[in-house]
Each structure stands twice: as C-alpha cells, then as structure tokens.
Design an enzyme around this catalytic site. Structure first.
Site, short mmCIF file in Angstrom:
data_model
loop_
_atom_site.label_atom_id
_atom_site.label_comp_id
_atom_site.label_asym_id
_atom_site.label_seq_id
_atom_site.Cartn_x
_atom_site.Cartn_y
_atom_site.Cartn_z
N THR A 165 22.37 -66.38 -29.36
CA THR A 165 23.62 -66.33 -28.60
C THR A 165 24.47 -65.18 -29.14
O THR A 165 24.38 -64.83 -30.31
CB THR A 165 24.34 -67.67 -28.83
OG1 THR A 165 23.60 -68.67 -28.16
CG2 THR A 165 25.78 -67.67 -28.35
N ARG A 212 21.11 -78.47 -18.51
CA ARG A 212 21.71 -78.69 -19.84
C ARG A 212 22.79 -77.63 -20.10
O ARG A 212 22.61 -76.45 -19.80
CB ARG A 212 20.62 -78.60 -20.92
CG ARG A 212 21.12 -78.74 -22.36
CD ARG A 212 21.33 -77.38 -23.02
NE ARG A 212 21.66 -77.51 -24.44
CZ ARG A 212 22.09 -76.51 -25.20
NH1 ARG A 212 22.24 -75.31 -24.68
NH2 ARG A 212 22.37 -76.70 -26.46
N VAL A 213 23.91 -78.07 -20.64
CA VAL A 213 24.98 -77.14 -20.99
C VAL A 213 25.23 -77.25 -22.50
O VAL A 213 25.30 -78.36 -23.03
CB VAL A 213 26.28 -77.49 -20.22
CG1 VAL A 213 27.42 -76.60 -20.67
CG2 VAL A 213 26.07 -77.35 -18.73
N GLY A 214 25.33 -76.12 -23.17
CA GLY A 214 25.59 -76.12 -24.61
C GLY A 214 27.06 -75.99 -24.93
O GLY A 214 27.93 -76.19 -24.07
N ASP A 215 27.35 -75.64 -26.16
CA ASP A 215 28.74 -75.55 -26.63
C ASP A 215 29.44 -74.26 -26.21
O ASP A 215 30.66 -74.22 -26.08
CB ASP A 215 28.78 -75.63 -28.16
CG ASP A 215 27.99 -74.49 -28.79
OD1 ASP A 215 26.85 -74.23 -28.34
OD2 ASP A 215 28.51 -73.85 -29.72
N THR A 225 27.77 -70.20 -32.86
CA THR A 225 26.37 -70.11 -32.46
C THR A 225 25.56 -71.13 -33.25
O THR A 225 25.84 -71.39 -34.42
CB THR A 225 25.80 -68.70 -32.69
OG1 THR A 225 24.39 -68.73 -32.38
CG2 THR A 225 26.00 -68.21 -34.12
N GLY A 226 24.59 -71.72 -32.61
CA GLY A 226 23.77 -72.73 -33.28
C GLY A 226 23.39 -73.83 -32.34
O GLY A 226 23.45 -73.65 -31.11
N GLY A 281 23.93 -76.34 -30.12
CA GLY A 281 25.17 -76.61 -29.38
C GLY A 281 25.61 -78.05 -29.34
O GLY A 281 26.81 -78.35 -29.37
N1 ASP Z 1 24.92 -72.64 -29.11
C1 ASP Z 1 23.98 -72.23 -28.09
C2 ASP Z 1 23.64 -73.44 -27.25
O1 ASP Z 1 23.46 -74.51 -27.78
C3 ASP Z 1 22.71 -71.67 -28.66
C4 ASP Z 1 22.91 -70.64 -29.74
O2 ASP Z 1 23.98 -70.44 -30.26
O3 ASP Z 1 21.94 -69.98 -30.09
O4 ASP Z 1 23.48 -73.28 -26.07
#
Ligand code: ASP
Length: 345
Positions: free
Chosen positions: A213, A241-244, A264-265, A267
C-alpha cells in the site's frame, strides 16, 4: 513561517518549513530477494515520489496537493500495491481503495472497490471536493468517478490497465497455498514464506498478504496537514472486502490540532482499533508526543491484537515517526532542510 509580502501584496510561500513523509507498504520483506536492482528501483521510486511532493511544496502548493502528487508517482509504479500493479481479489479482479483528508478543515473523501481511475487518490479527492459525501463504494464509486471525471480531471482507464503478470502470479501462489493449507493443516503464511524463496512470485514480500500500500502525510508552510492512502488491498481478498486505507480514522487521518497519519498493514486490525484516530487522540488529549503515540498504537494496540504493519505520522510542528512491527517498511522523508531520505529496514 516564510510568509513575506511582495509589491503586489501577494503571499509567497517558499516551502521552507514543509515536511513530507511517504510509505510504500510494510510487511515480511525478504532482504535476500530485494538486494541489488529491485532494491534500487524501489528506493529510486520513493525518492521520485518525494521529489514530486517537494516541487509542489516549494512552489507554495498545499500539503493536500503535495500528498496527491507523491501518491500518484507510487500508484503509477508497478512496484507497489496501488494503482497499476494492484493486487487481485480471489476472482482475479482489481478493487482499489483510497482516502484523503485535509487537516485544516476535516474535509475528507474516499473510494472503495474502484477499478476505472488511473490514480485512485484523485478519485478520493474528487469525492471530497465534488460531492456532499465522504465515501463511495464499488459500482457507486466507479460511476461517481466517470460522472465527475471531466470536472475533477480524473483519467478514466480500462480495468485491465491495473493488472500485471506479477499480480496474477501472486494470486495463483496464494490460492495454491490456501488449498495446500486446507489439505495439510500448515498455515498459509508458513507455506507462502517458503514458496517465495524460489517460485518467481512477489520477489520481496513473503507471507499470505501482498502488502505494498502507498501513503503520504504532508505539512505545508501555512501549517496545514494532509494525509492520503491508496491500495489494491490484500492478495486473494474476497470480492467486496474493504480494508483500513479508505476508512477515515482507521488507515487515514489528518487534523491540524494533532497529526496526519497514513497506515499500512493487515487492515482488519487497524480497523478494529481505529488506529489512525487513536494516534491522533493520544497526541491531542493525552499529551503524547508523536513517536510515543505512534509506537503505542503499532506495538500495543495493533501488535498485541495480532496485527502487523506500520504508520507514518507527522504533526504540525514537523515532528514525525515511522514505527512498524514488520521486518521492513518502504518509507521516505523530505525534511525541513529539503533533504530526502529513503529506507526499507
Ligand atoms: N492496509 C491495506 C489493507 O488491508 C493493505 C496494506 O497496507 O498493505 O487493505
């Protein structure tokens, strides 16, 4: 502040007090696979992103313009999981998420499940500036983008523009590992970490998610903060699916009175603990400094719950922190002195 009146009594901003931070994802980055050419390519791209933001800030542009400029460079690169090169859902489609927030006004805009705008961060900005809403999802996000394209200067592309051979290989690897995990009881993480050593898939990320990300937080000469985040999500995610990243307060947040954050990570963990807003609250109401607040949330809240990732955090005095609890996080900073630094580990 570098405000000085000219003959025409027009404000001139030099960008001398401006600061910009970017990230290109955190995760189980494999240093052996990243060595040499790939490492240089990633670091060069991070530098280009900061330079794009620097150009905006040094010519008196706002932090909002700077974070958009920096994120666009990373979205256009297939090295990162945003824009072109975004990861795929388990049905082989691109569904991108992005968000932006203006620390001066609290205005924000976000999109999820986008597949038709070359730079998703510009679509998020269009939501902020050309709608009465904060978040558009899926079909609604795509149709809003098409309708607003001309007015907001959005570049509409075919969904195939975003797909690369690498993202297909990553998806195949995850789907294969899931089948293997169901058969053997070995975790997907363990299986993909092993596979990534030699199967030609994602050259530097190991584990079940392709991180990568991108995000930026900026401070301009006027003391205004802004935050922006853009992502393809996680490889093999279920459709819808929706992330953070597009959730204001989870993966993206900005408030001149506290800080700007891009996360990032994994989510789901950042959403459950409303990570970006939690950092802001610690700074604003609990007297926490930037580093202490950011570390507390990454290592205590996200980390203890089992989540992995990192954040870039910047306050309106230019103090910043970039903690992560993963092996590495692609990141860079443009300091008040105009110096640029990039790092991974
Ligand atoms: N945080 C993002 C998500 O979960 C993925 C990422 O940061 O790599 O969609």
């Amino acid at each position: 502040m570098t405000y000085r009146p000219t003959g025409k009594k027009k404000a001139v901003w030099s960008g001398k007090n401006a600061v910009l931070l970017i990230h290109g994802g955190a995760g189980a980055i494999n240093p052996d696979k990243l060595e040499g050419r790939k490492e240089k390519q990633c670091l060069d791209k991070l530098r280009q992103s900061l330079i794009a933001g620097q150009k905006v800030l040094s010519s008196g542009g706002s932090s909002l313009d700077a974070v958009v400029a920096a994120v666009k460079v990373l979205e256009d690169s297939t090295l990162f999981n945003a824009g072109k090169g975004s990861c795929l859902t388990r049905s082989g489609k691109v569904e991108m998420d992005a968000a932006i927030m203006d620390g001066a006004t609290g205005a924000s805009g976000a999109v999820t499940g986008l597949n038709c705008v070359r730079n998703p961060i510009t679509a998020a900005r269009a939501v902020m500036e050309h709608s009465n809403h904060v978040l558009f999802c899926g079909r609604g996000a795509n149709s809003f983008a098409r309708k607003t394209a001309r007015k907001a200067g959005l570049k509409i592309v075919d969904p195939s523009y975003f797909v690369t051979q690498k993202s297909w290989r990553d998806l195949e690897r995850i789907l294969k590992a899931e089948k293997e995990a169901a058969r053997t009881g070995i975790s997907v993480d363990a299986l993909t970490t092993g596979a990534s050593q030699g199967d030609g898939a994602s050259p530097w990320f190991c584990g079940s998610h392709k991180y990568g990300t991108v995000g930026a937080v900026g401070l301009d000469d006027r003391g205004n903060l802004a935050a922006a985040t853009s992502t393809g999500g996680t490889t093999g995610k279920d459709p819808g699916r929706v992330g953070d990243s597009p959730i204001i307060g989870a993966g993206t947040f900005a408030d001149n009175g506290s800080c700007a954050v891009s996360a990032t990570g994994h989510g789901e963990y950042f959403m459950r603990c409303v990570a970006a807003h939690q950092i802001s609250v610690l700074i604003k109401h609990c007297g926490g400094d930037v580093a202490a607040a950011a570390e507390k949330v990454i290592f205590d809240s996200v980390g203890r719950a089992g989540g992995s990732g990192g954040v870039i955090v910047l306050d309106s005095l230019g103090n910043f922190a970039t903690p992560f609890n993963t092996r590495g996080m692609f990141r860079g900073v443009l300091g008040k002195n105009g110096e640029i630094e990039v790092a991974i580990f």
